[in-house]
Design an enzyme around this catalytic site. Structure first.
Site, PDB file in Angstrom:
ATOM      1  N   ASN A 131       0.826  -1.129  -0.019  1.00  0.00           N
ATOM      2  CA  ASN A 131      -0.006  -0.039   0.115  1.00  0.00           C
ATOM      3  C   ASN A 131       0.769   1.379   0.035  1.00  0.00           C
ATOM      4  O   ASN A 131       0.542   2.359  -0.850  1.00  0.00           O
ATOM      5  CB  ASN A 131      -0.921   0.175   1.221  1.00  0.00           C
ATOM      6  N   ARG A 138       0.628  -1.592  15.040  1.00  0.00           N
ATOM      7  CA  ARG A 138       0.641  -1.082  16.499  1.00  0.00           C
ATOM      8  C   ARG A 138      -0.736  -0.527  16.856  1.00  0.00           C
ATOM      9  O   ARG A 138      -1.099   0.308  16.006  1.00  0.00           O
ATOM     10  CB  ARG A 138       1.736  -0.143  16.892  1.00  0.00           C
ATOM     11  N   ASN A 190      -6.223   5.436   7.881  1.00  0.00           N
ATOM     12  CA  ASN A 190      -5.899   3.942   8.061  1.00  0.00           C
ATOM     13  C   ASN A 190      -6.601   3.044   6.980  1.00  0.00           C
ATOM     14  O   ASN A 190      -7.583   3.536   6.502  1.00  0.00           O
ATOM     15  CB  ASN A 190      -6.204   3.365   9.451  1.00  0.00           C
ATOM     16  N   HIS A 201      -7.990  -0.635   6.194  1.00  0.00           N
ATOM     17  CA  HIS A 201      -8.320  -1.974   6.797  1.00  0.00           C
ATOM     18  C   HIS A 201      -8.612  -2.878   5.826  1.00  0.00           C
ATOM     19  O   HIS A 201      -9.686  -2.719   4.940  1.00  0.00           O
ATOM     20  CB  HIS A 201      -9.369  -1.850   7.856  1.00  0.00           C
ATOM     21  N   GLU A 210      -7.243  -2.523  -2.391  1.00  0.00           N
ATOM     22  CA  GLU A 210      -6.637  -1.681  -1.568  1.00  0.00           C
ATOM     23  C   GLU A 210      -5.802  -0.531  -2.163  1.00  0.00           C
ATOM     24  O   GLU A 210      -6.021   0.754  -1.884  1.00  0.00           O
ATOM     25  CB  GLU A 210      -5.833  -2.384  -0.527  1.00  0.00           C
TER      26      GLU A 210
HETATM   27  C1  GRF Z   1      -3.148  -4.903   4.147  1.00  0.00           C
HETATM   28  O1  GRF Z   1      -3.936  -5.858   3.719  1.00  0.00           O
HETATM   29  C2  GRF Z   1      -3.716  -3.679   4.883  1.00  0.00           C
HETATM   30  O2  GRF Z   1      -5.082  -3.669   4.719  1.00  0.00           O
HETATM   31  C3  GRF Z   1      -3.615  -4.235   6.342  1.00  0.00           C
HETATM   32  O3  GRF Z   1      -2.453  -4.922   6.290  1.00  0.00           O
HETATM   33  C4  GRF Z   1      -1.995  -5.270   4.902  1.00  0.00           C
HETATM   34  C5  GRF Z   1      -0.718  -4.483   4.721  1.00  0.00           C
HETATM   35  O4  GRF Z   1      -0.281  -4.871   3.551  1.00  0.00           O
HETATM   36  N1  GRF Z   1      -3.753  -3.104   7.144  1.00  0.00           N
HETATM   37  P1  GRF Z   1       1.028  -4.088   2.779  1.00  0.00           P
HETATM   38  O5  GRF Z   1       2.061  -4.052   3.758  1.00  0.00           O
HETATM   39  O6  GRF Z   1       0.483  -2.479   2.587  1.00  0.00           O
HETATM   40  O7  GRF Z   1       1.360  -4.817   1.468  1.00  0.00           O
END
Ligand code: GRF
Length: 227
Positions: free
Chosen positions: A26, A104, A120, A122, A187
């Site tokens: 992400n 965290r 954030n 999720h 995402e």
């Molecule tokens: C993602 O699925 C995000 O939604 C969750 O943790 C994962 C992180 O993946 N909170 P990345 O490190 O962004 O690849």
């Protein structure tokens, strides 16, 4: 104010930090989006609480400043960890913070300092499946749809106002891995949209709502809450 500084203020991109704990896909999506000079946020810092997080080297390869605030240096001292995090963010003059796989839990002390400027992502269609193991739980529940949500962070976990949300179908025979890959794609689509809306001032947290003003691209409007 001279015309030139008005112009500069208008164009100022919001100094944004991304907080990670892992691979940072992400994070990469946000970095890519922010390469467009018209994007209203500039990714100036990546902070990890884990020295070994893969995302740290990925960010460094993009010539973005990286910092590690290792939570294990603050045993049983969540406040100490957050104070160190806060001073790192202040030293880089950060205006917006994006949590992207940051594992965290943040206290009210930290969250209230960043109210309306802390986002954030999720991996579920909130308010369904707050917490961990969302893909397994969605499969176990027999959900026909699953997805991801970007929201403003409030002290209660996974509960803040929704900025963007994207759904994917759950298919017969899906494994957790198959479903998580499908969700991850969405995402990477919805996080850059959410950050753009917040950094441009189009999306604001007003009480327990995300208020969106101005016109939104039709393709992006599909990811915004209906109210
Ligand atoms: C993602 O699925 C995000 O939604 C969750 O943790 C994962 C992180 O993946 N909170 P990345 O490190 O962004 O690849």
């Amino acid at each position: 104010m001279p015309a030139r500084s008005i112009f500069r203020n208008k164009m100022a991109r919001k100094r944004t930090a991304i907080l990670i704990s892992g691979r940072g896909s992400n994070m990469t999506a946000l970095i890519e989006a922010a390469k467009d000079p018209t994007y209203p946020a500039e990714i100036v810092l990546v902070v990890s609480n884990r020295p070994e997080a893969g995302g740290v080297s990925r960010a460094a390869a993009e010539v973005i400043a990286t910092e590690v605030v290792d939570h294990t240096r603050f045993p049983k001292d969540r406040e100490g960890f957050e104070r160190a995090l806060q001073s790192t963010l202040e030293s880089h003059r950060i205006e917006i913070v994006c949590l992207a796989g940051f594992m965290r839990v943040l206290t009210t002390w930290f969250v209230s300092r960043w109210s309306g400027r802390l986002l954030n992502i999720h991996p579920a269609l909130l308010p369904a499946f707050k917490g961990l193991d969302t893909h397994r739980r969605a499969l176990e529940a027999g959900a026909s749809e699953h997805g991801a949500t970007v929201h403003f962070v409030v002290p209660e976990m996974d509960s803040g106002p929704i900025i963007t949300q994207g759904a994917v179908p759950v298919r017969r025979g899906d494994t957790e891995e198959m479903l998580s890959k499908r969700v991850l794609k969405i995402e990477h689509r919805i996080y850059p949209i959410a950050l753009r809306l917040v950094a441009s001032g189009q999306a604001r947290m007003v009480d327990d709502r995300c208020v969106i003003e101005g016109s939104v691209d039709a393709a992006e409007a599909a990811f915004l809450p209906a109210h």
